[in-house]
Scaffold this active site. Structure first.
Site, mmCIF file in Angstrom:
data_model
loop_
_atom_site.group_PDB
_atom_site.id
_atom_site.type_symbol
_atom_site.label_atom_id
_atom_site.label_comp_id
_atom_site.label_asym_id
_atom_site.label_seq_id
_atom_site.Cartn_x
_atom_site.Cartn_y
_atom_site.Cartn_z
ATOM 1 N N HIS A 275 9.433 -3.658 3.212
ATOM 2 C CA HIS A 275 9.108 -3.799 1.790
ATOM 3 C C HIS A 275 10.386 -4.013 0.966
ATOM 4 C CE1 HIS A 275 5.557 -1.118 2.961
ATOM 5 N NE2 HIS A 275 4.996 -2.243 2.561
ATOM 6 N N SER B 249 4.628 1.104 7.933
ATOM 7 C CA SER B 249 4.309 2.445 7.419
ATOM 8 C C SER B 249 3.697 3.302 8.511
ATOM 9 C CB SER B 249 3.315 2.342 6.264
ATOM 10 O OG SER B 249 3.755 1.405 5.339
ATOM 11 N N GLU C 113 6.162 -11.637 7.209
ATOM 12 C CA GLU C 113 5.638 -12.400 8.368
ATOM 13 C C GLU C 113 5.082 -11.488 9.455
ATOM 14 O OE1 GLU C 113 8.823 -14.937 9.604
ATOM 15 O OE2 GLU C 113 8.242 -16.523 8.210
ATOM 16 N N LYS C 114 5.407 -10.185 9.391
ATOM 17 C CA LYS C 114 4.845 -9.271 10.410
ATOM 18 C C LYS C 114 3.316 -9.362 10.384
ATOM 19 C CE LYS C 114 4.300 -4.776 9.995
ATOM 20 N NZ LYS C 114 2.954 -4.367 10.360
ATOM 21 N N GLN D 78 -10.136 -2.412 2.836
ATOM 22 C CA GLN D 78 -9.596 -3.077 4.025
ATOM 23 C C GLN D 78 -9.495 -2.145 5.223
ATOM 24 O OE1 GLN D 78 -5.763 -4.023 1.871
ATOM 25 N NE2 GLN D 78 -4.882 -3.768 3.899
ATOM 26 N N MET E 191 0.851 -1.186 0.000
ATOM 27 C CA MET E 191 0.000 0.000 0.000
ATOM 28 C C MET E 191 0.893 1.245 0.000
ATOM 29 S SD MET E 191 -3.481 -0.889 1.982
ATOM 30 C CE MET E 191 -2.940 -0.674 3.655
ATOM 31 N N GLY E 192 2.123 1.090 -0.466
ATOM 32 C CA GLY E 192 3.020 2.232 -0.577
ATOM 33 C C GLY E 192 3.674 2.596 0.740
HETATM 34 O O1 PAF Z 1 0.059 -5.747 3.613
HETATM 35 C C1 PAF Z 1 -0.391 -4.834 2.895
HETATM 36 O O2 PAF Z 1 0.276 -3.830 2.641
HETATM 37 C C2 PAF Z 1 -1.780 -4.956 2.314
HETATM 38 O O3 PAF Z 1 -2.646 -5.577 3.201
HETATM 39 C C3 PAF Z 1 -1.807 -5.642 0.932
HETATM 40 C C4 PAF Z 1 -1.339 -7.097 1.019
HETATM 41 C C5 PAF Z 1 -0.933 -4.893 -0.038
HETATM 42 C C6 PAF Z 1 -3.233 -5.651 0.384
HETATM 43 O O4 PAF Z 1 -3.736 -4.357 0.240
#
Ligand code: PAF
Length: 274
Positions: free
Chosen positions: A35, A184, A146-147, A59, A28-29
């Site tokens: 990441h 994030s 895994e977090k 979500q 989600m950036g």
């Molecule tokens: O873990 C995330 O950043 C989000 O839940 C994902 C897997 C990108 C889905 O929007």
């Protein structure tokens, strides 16, 4: 690296990648070291790496949380490119949800426990968007941290349930120098909350009972959603600054064998006397 925000453009590109191994890193950036570790692994293991950046509205159970979710697309683009990603897929909400979210993926058991018990509908949104991203990118491998252990398990379950031909690769949690899991959301912590936040992973991995961990977290000012043990992990979720709008929610988990090393059964090596 090619940034793409239109699905017709992406589909044309994807056709040209036939026969090459593709790794997907869904995000989600606001990319951080966690990441980065997923992207690096995908770049090592695949010919082509696609990083998706989509702040998935379905979500989020609270509008304020969605509104405050950090967005740093320029920095994300620079980091993904530096790490060797080939595509940054940043689709628009109306293209991902042409049906207005009338159709969704629901899991009926595990998704209602732990985080699901505190964030109604959260995992429906996660599973639905992950399925769409898998269908759009058709990767050989998709990388998850895994977090977000419950998310990882539910995605694995969905892949099995829907007979999807993708390998879900689980990557270890990346921690900051003081032990806090990279997230994030950490950037929303005030300096005082950041100082307190380091106590969360420390207490979560202490060999106390879950009830005692909750008691000690609450005594320090955390609002505890849960500390629970299942699937060989101890998992927890806490909120900091709950009285102000946009309290920061932190989640984490550790292997139970690291919490209670003395209780871990020793499996004898074949051929050895137990
Ligand atoms: O873990 C995330 O950043 C989000 O839940 C994902 C897997 C990108 C889905 O929007």
């Amino acid at each position: 690296m090619l940034p793409i925000d239109r699905l017709d453009h992406w589909r044309r590109e994807r056709r040209g990648l036939a026969g090459r191994s593709l790794g997907l890193v869904p995000t989600m950036g606001t990319l951080h070291d966690g990441h980065a570790s997923l992207i690096e692994r995908s770049v090592r293991e695949n010919e082509v790496t696609v990083v998706s950046v989509f702040v998935n509205p379905t979500q989020f159970d609270q509008d304020a949380d969605l509104a405050h979710y950090p967005r740093t697309l320029d920095a994300d683009r620079r980091l993904a490119e530096k790490l060797g990603a080939d595509y940054l897929l940043c689709p628009q909400g109306r293209e991902i949800y042409p049906d207005g979210y009338a159709y969704k993926v629901s899991e009926s058991s595990f998704s209602h426990k732990l985080c699901g018990a505190h964030r109604p509908g959260h995992f429906d949104g996660v599973l639905t968007v992950v399925l769409k991203l898998l269908l759009l990118t058709r990767p050989q491998r998709a990388y998850f941290g895994e977090k977000d252990f419950q998310q990882l398990e539910l995605v694995r379950g969905m892949v099995e349930a829907f007979l999807l031909e993708v390998e879900i690769v689980a990557c270890p949690t990346v921690r900051e120098a003081d032990g806090l899991a990279a997230s994030s959301r950490n950037r929303h912590l005030t300096p005082a909350e950041r100082e307190l936040a380091r106590e969360f992973p420390r207490l979560l991995s202490s060999p106390e009972t879950p009830e005692e961990v909750v008691r000690q977290l609450e005594a320090r000012g955390f609002v505890v959603d849960y500390v629970d043990e299942l699937r060989a992990r101890r998992l927890g979720a806490v909120r900091l600054g709950a009285v102000r709008l946009g309290a920061v929610r932190l989640i984490d988990n550790v292997a139970l064998e690291s919490v209670y090393p003395e209780k871990t059964p020793i499996t004898p090596t074949p051929g050895e006397n137990p």
